[in-house]
Design a protein around this motif. Structure first.
Motif, short mmCIF file in Angstrom:
data_model
loop_
_atom_site.label_atom_id
_atom_site.label_comp_id
_atom_site.label_asym_id
_atom_site.label_seq_id
_atom_site.Cartn_x
_atom_site.Cartn_y
_atom_site.Cartn_z
N ILE A 23 0.85 -1.19 0.00
CA ILE A 23 0.00 0.00 0.00
C ILE A 23 0.89 1.24 0.00
N HIS A 24 1.44 1.56 -1.15
CA HIS A 24 2.30 2.74 -1.24
C HIS A 24 2.44 3.14 -2.71
N ILE A 25 3.11 4.25 -2.94
CA ILE A 25 3.32 4.73 -4.30
C ILE A 25 4.21 3.76 -5.06
N GLY A 26 3.87 3.52 -6.32
CA GLY A 26 4.66 2.62 -7.14
C GLY A 26 5.75 3.32 -7.92
N VAL A 27 6.76 2.55 -8.32
CA VAL A 27 7.77 3.00 -9.28
C VAL A 27 7.36 2.38 -10.62
N TYR A 28 6.95 3.21 -11.55
CA TYR A 28 6.28 2.74 -12.77
C TYR A 28 7.26 2.61 -13.94
N ALA A 29 7.17 1.46 -14.61
CA ALA A 29 7.95 1.24 -15.83
C ALA A 29 7.31 1.95 -17.01
N ASP A 86 2.05 -4.09 -9.54
CA ASP A 86 3.40 -4.37 -10.03
C ASP A 86 4.34 -3.20 -9.73
N ALA A 87 3.85 -1.99 -9.95
CA ALA A 87 4.68 -0.81 -9.68
C ALA A 87 4.97 -0.67 -8.19
N SER A 88 3.98 -0.98 -7.35
CA SER A 88 4.17 -0.89 -5.90
C SER A 88 5.21 -1.90 -5.42
N ARG A 89 5.17 -3.10 -5.98
CA ARG A 89 6.19 -4.10 -5.62
C ARG A 89 7.59 -3.66 -6.08
N ARG A 90 7.67 -2.96 -7.21
CA ARG A 90 8.97 -2.47 -7.66
C ARG A 90 9.55 -1.45 -6.68
N THR A 91 8.70 -0.66 -6.04
CA THR A 91 9.19 0.27 -5.02
C THR A 91 9.89 -0.50 -3.90
N VAL A 92 9.30 -1.58 -3.46
CA VAL A 92 9.90 -2.41 -2.40
C VAL A 92 11.24 -2.96 -2.86
N GLN A 93 11.29 -3.47 -4.07
CA GLN A 93 12.54 -4.04 -4.59
C GLN A 93 13.63 -2.98 -4.68
N HIS A 94 13.25 -1.80 -5.17
CA HIS A 94 14.24 -0.73 -5.32
C HIS A 94 14.74 -0.24 -3.96
N ALA A 95 13.83 -0.04 -3.02
CA ALA A 95 14.24 0.40 -1.69
C ALA A 95 15.15 -0.64 -1.03
N HIS A 112 6.77 9.49 -10.47
CA HIS A 112 5.99 8.28 -10.21
C HIS A 112 4.72 8.61 -9.40
N LEU A 113 4.81 9.62 -8.55
CA LEU A 113 3.63 10.05 -7.80
C LEU A 113 2.54 10.53 -8.75
N VAL A 114 2.92 11.32 -9.75
CA VAL A 114 1.97 11.82 -10.73
C VAL A 114 1.31 10.65 -11.46
N THR A 115 2.13 9.70 -11.90
CA THR A 115 1.59 8.52 -12.59
C THR A 115 0.68 7.72 -11.68
N HIS A 116 1.09 7.57 -10.41
CA HIS A 116 0.34 6.73 -9.48
C HIS A 116 -1.07 7.25 -9.26
N TYR A 117 -1.22 8.54 -9.00
CA TYR A 117 -2.57 9.06 -8.76
C TYR A 117 -3.41 9.07 -10.03
N ALA A 118 -2.78 9.27 -11.17
CA ALA A 118 -3.53 9.15 -12.42
C ALA A 118 -4.02 7.72 -12.62
N ARG A 119 -3.19 6.73 -12.27
CA ARG A 119 -3.59 5.33 -12.39
C ARG A 119 -4.73 5.00 -11.43
#
Length: 286
Positions: free
Chosen positions: A40-46, A54-63, A227-234
């Motif tokens: 439950i957080h902002i995603g890092v979007y490809a 998928d984008a939210s899980r990428r945030t975890v992996q990147h952090a 990514h925040l901009v993309t996340h809220y648009a999604r």
């Protein structure tokens, strides 16, 4: 931007409000249906149309990449505001480390424990109820402290940062993300959007960097605002295009509130009024 004690609720009141919000069935159903019910957080979007989960899980992996040098079977991580446990499970699975997961919401913790048991991780992750501002742990216990989009819900952010730094081992790392205001954004401009979350103000990147420095931590901010901009648009797109489906699992009042509130977040993020990203901080060895 700092918290204004004249209009912010007291910590106990604020924590009760936050707990009530996250313990409701509507919120769980929304996160399950739209967010994937794991992270439950902002995603890092490809790309702009990527699935939110998928984008939210990428945030975890990147952090996690940023603290990989500290983690292994002998390490212990404190996950502050652990939610449904997506980060805790990802860290335990990837590194074999032990995770202590702290969250205000008993419903989150119940679901977290059940998911851990289903994955065979109940012995690796200890799930506890508690406040991030008053950690019940001895100083210097953890190799890393982890938190994704939790501090925006905390009325006394300096206290929460002090507590996080206190429980770090020398050489340990604090990694966290947060939804923040841009440095020049007036607080009143954000309040219509923040009202649904019972949040009065947001911090800024400079606020966090200043307080981390005062605590003796060497910190950097990795800006991921795009990514925040993309996340809220999604989020807005998903809710609007799945309204009929969502009305079967979410109350009409809550769904209507989302339909009214999410465009405000899209607007203020596109207008450059918000910031989001990861903070990487280390406690010196000496």
């Amino acid at each position: 931007m700092t918290d204004d004690p004249t209009d912010a609720p007291t910590a106990p009141d604020h924590e009760a409000s936050t707990r009530h919000y996250y313990d409701t069935g509507d919120v769980d159903a929304f996160y399950d249906a739209v967010w994937g019910g794991e992270d439950i957080h902002i995603g890092v979007y490809a790309h702009p149309e990527e699935a939110i989960a998928d984008a939210s899980r990428r945030t975890v992996q990147h952090a996690a990449d940023g603290i990989a040098d500290l983690l292994g079977p002998d390490a212990t991580v404190l996950d502050l505001g652990s939610g449904y446990g997506g980060s805790s499970r990802a860290l335990a699975e990837r590194f074999g480390c032990r995770v202590v997961a702290l969250d205000l919401s008993e419903e989150h913790n119940r679901r977290h424990r059940a998911a851990n048991a289903k994955c065979g991780l109940e012995r690796s992750i200890e799930v506890e109820a508690g406040s991030v501002s008053h950690l019940p742990y001895e100083s210097g216990r953890f190799d890393a402290v982890w938190s994704l989009e939790v501090l925006c819900h905390v009325p006394d952010r300096p206290d929460a940062l002090r507590e996080a730094a206190r429980v770090l081992k020398p050489g340990g790392a604090l990694v966290f993300s947060d939804i923040m205001a841009a440095e020049t954004t007036p607080p009143q401009a954000l309040r219509p959007a923040l009202s649904r979350l019972a949040v009065e103000t947001l911090a800024t990147p400079s606020f966090y960097l200043e307080h981390l420095s005062r605590l003796g931590l060497k910190a950097e901010f990795e800006d991921g605002t795009e990514h925040l901009v993309t996340h809220y648009a999604r989020l807005d797109h998903e809710v609007r295009h799945r309204t009929g489906e969502l009305r079967r699992v979410i109350s009409a009042a809550y769904l209507d509130e989302l339909l009214d509130n999410l465009p405000l977040w899209v607007d203020i993020s596109r207008r450059g009024m918000l910031r989001w990203g990861l903070f990487h901080a280390r406690r010196p060895v000496v």
